[in-house]
Design a protein around this motif. Structure first.
Motif, PDB file in Angstrom:
ATOM      1  N   ARG A   1      11.356 -44.152  18.061  1.00 18.68           N
ATOM      2  CA  ARG A   1      12.558 -45.301  16.862  1.00 18.68           C
ATOM      3  C   ARG A   1      12.226 -46.820  16.575  1.00 18.68           C
ATOM      4  O   ARG A   1      11.569 -47.340  17.736  1.00 18.68           O
TER       5      ARG A   1
ATOM      6  N   GLY B   1      20.241 -40.864  17.051  1.00 18.55           N
ATOM      7  CA  GLY B   1      19.466 -41.907  16.158  1.00 18.55           C
ATOM      8  C   GLY B   1      18.380 -40.646  15.240  1.00 18.55           C
ATOM      9  O   GLY B   1      17.773 -40.666  14.999  1.00 18.55           O
TER      10      GLY B   1
ATOM     11  N   VAL C   1      21.600 -44.920  14.894  1.00 17.27           N
ATOM     12  CA  VAL C   1      20.951 -45.094  13.143  1.00 17.27           C
ATOM     13  C   VAL C   1      22.746 -45.964  12.895  1.00 17.27           C
ATOM     14  O   VAL C   1      23.645 -44.874  13.334  1.00 17.27           O
TER      15      VAL C   1
ATOM     16  N   ALA D   1      16.673 -45.279   6.830  1.00 15.70           N
ATOM     17  CA  ALA D   1      17.954 -45.181   7.683  1.00 15.70           C
ATOM     18  C   ALA D   1      17.677 -46.571   8.982  1.00 15.70           C
ATOM     19  O   ALA D   1      16.988 -46.619   8.880  1.00 15.70           O
TER      20      ALA D   1
ATOM     21  N   THR E   1      18.766 -48.526  11.832  1.00 14.94           N
ATOM     22  CA  THR E   1      18.919 -48.845  13.404  1.00 14.94           C
ATOM     23  C   THR E   1      19.059 -50.049  13.988  1.00 14.94           C
ATOM     24  O   THR E   1      18.894 -51.178  13.456  1.00 14.94           O
TER      25      THR E   1
END
Length: 439
Positions: free
Chosen positions: A13, A224, A246, A260, A262
């Protein structure tokens, strides 16, 4: 220095300074075609883009909102709500603008009036999300007071939706007018009139929610994971973007893609129909707090670097020359100091030096011996001005032992305590050294 790049799908991620430039200076900024939009003095917490793609509205921890001409990056107007960070923005029909912030108020601004109309939302905690109804007649607000409220823009009382256990972090309207709320309690709730809400329990605290034109719901949060749900709340798919939470979501105008963001600074572009990551936009590694699609081909992002950036979604590259340098670490000189490490949680809101100025909280330069609510140039709440506290080693330690809400009632400071006495002492000793005025 990190060069922006397009990354193929892969498994991996804060508050701030007051606006440094006056309104007149911002309006006089020269055109900078294809450059980031500069002007905020703190992290950009909220973004909204006009349907025609010509303008965007941003809200910041610096207690301002700015209306931008996107193409040349100039500020058309600076809005200053009554008090506190601007956490949420929306654009309404007729050129009107909506802001929601730390003071719990929702304000409606028109193009021809310098002062806003405060709507009767009546929140008792910060407003962190806004959404406009499909017909543009109502605004929904999400608040840390545990409620969501729907307020008619044409006048009238707000409808209060209660039931979440804790912060309500996001709101969205479904095409049929039903309201969707996302809460820190890990639940998504769908509200229809006066009926009890349909409650969907997800696996982690939720930070953001959006609704597509076909009624599909998108929600994401601390784990996430981006959840895709049918209009009745039935799960359809999930896209994992761990390990970073997120914190923002946006849907492209055609509804085909989800952005999205983060807290680690990456933005994932997701194909909604296939529920898969197309690619990531790689920024400077600072949190991305806000997103808005300018069009199906361009995305706007706002974050910890205080800029509104533009991204070409055909290539995944930034538009214009973007210097993605990480700001210097103000605590680098204190490497290995336990007190400095404890202070890192405070650095987003408080500066240590006189030249850094006030952020969402006042500068701590010269704080020892200073009566509470007297730092120059900072707008303190009336409640703090009534307290008889002088900051010293004992009072600063007590603040973090019992928490700001109990020790300084009426504060806007986020609630936090330092459980270990050794860490409180280390923080105090560090602040004594780092904030001492030069002889």
């Amino acid at each position: 220095m990190t060069t922006p790049r397009r990354l193929r799908a892969c498994p991996r991620r804060l508050r701030a300074w007051r606006l440094a430039l006056p309104v007149t200076a911002l309006l006089a900024l020269p055109a900078r075609a294809e450059a980031p939009m500069r002007g905020h003095g703190g992290p950009v917490r909220a973004l909204a883009a006009a349907p025609d793609g010509l303008t965007a509205l941003s809200g910041s921890f610096d207690q301002s909102a700015i209306l931008w001409a996107i193409e040349d990056g100039t500020a058309l107007r600076v809005l200053r709500p009554d008090d506190g960070a601007v956490n949420a923005v929306a654009l309404a029909p007729g050129g009107r603008m909506l802001t929601g912030g730390e003071d719990g108020r929702v304000a409606l601004w028109s193009r021809d009036r310098p002062e806003p109309e405060t709507l009767p939302a009546g929140h008792q905690g910060p407003v962190v999300g806004l959404a406009l109804s499909p017909d543009g007649s109502r605004v929904a607000s999400a608040s840390w007071d545990g409620t969501a409220r729907v307020t008619p823009l044409g006048g009238g009382a707000a409808r209060v939706h209660e039931g979440h256990r804790g912060n309500v972090n996001g709101v969205a309207f479904l095409p049929d007018g039903r309201l969707v709320t996302a809460g820190y309690d890990g639940t998504l709730r769908i509200w229809a009139g006066d009926d009890p809400p349909r409650t969907i329990a997800l696996e982690a605290p939720l930070n953001a929610v959006a609704a597509a034109a076909d009624g599909e719901i998108v929600a994401a949060g601390a784990d996430g994971v981006v959840h895709l749900l049918a209009p009745d709340g039935r799960p359809r798919a999930a896209v994992a973007l761990p390990p970073s939470p997120v914190v923002a979501l946006a849907l492209s105008p055609d509804g085909r893609r989800i952005a999205a963001a983060t807290i680690a600074g990456a933005v994932a572009l997701i194909d909604r129909a296939q529920a898969r990551v197309l690619f990531h936009l790689a920024g400077p590694g600072l949190p991305v707090w806000s997103l808005a699609f300018r069009s199906d081909a361009e995305l706007l992002t706002g974050g910890g670097d205080r800029l509104v950036r533009r991204w070409d979604l055909a290539t995944g590259e930034p538009i214009g020359p973007l210097a993605l340098t990480r700001p210097p670490d103000p605590l680098a000189a204190f490497a290995g100091d336990r007190g400095a490490e404890v202070f890192r949680a405070c650095a987003a809101c408080h500066a240590l030096t006189p030249d850094a100025g006030n952020r969402a909280g006042p500068t701590l330069h010269g704080v020892f011996g200073r009566p509470i609510a007297t730092a120059p140039g900072y707008a303190f709440s009336p409640a703090l001005k009534r307290l008889a506290i002088v900051w010293n080693a004992e009072t600063i330690a007590a603040l973090f032992e019992v928490g700001p809400a109990r020790y300084t009632p009426g504060t806007r400071m986020p609630e936090q305590t330092i459980a270990a006495a050794a860490d409180r002492e280390a923080l105090v000793r560090f602040l004594e050294r780092a904030t001492r005025p030069a002889p």
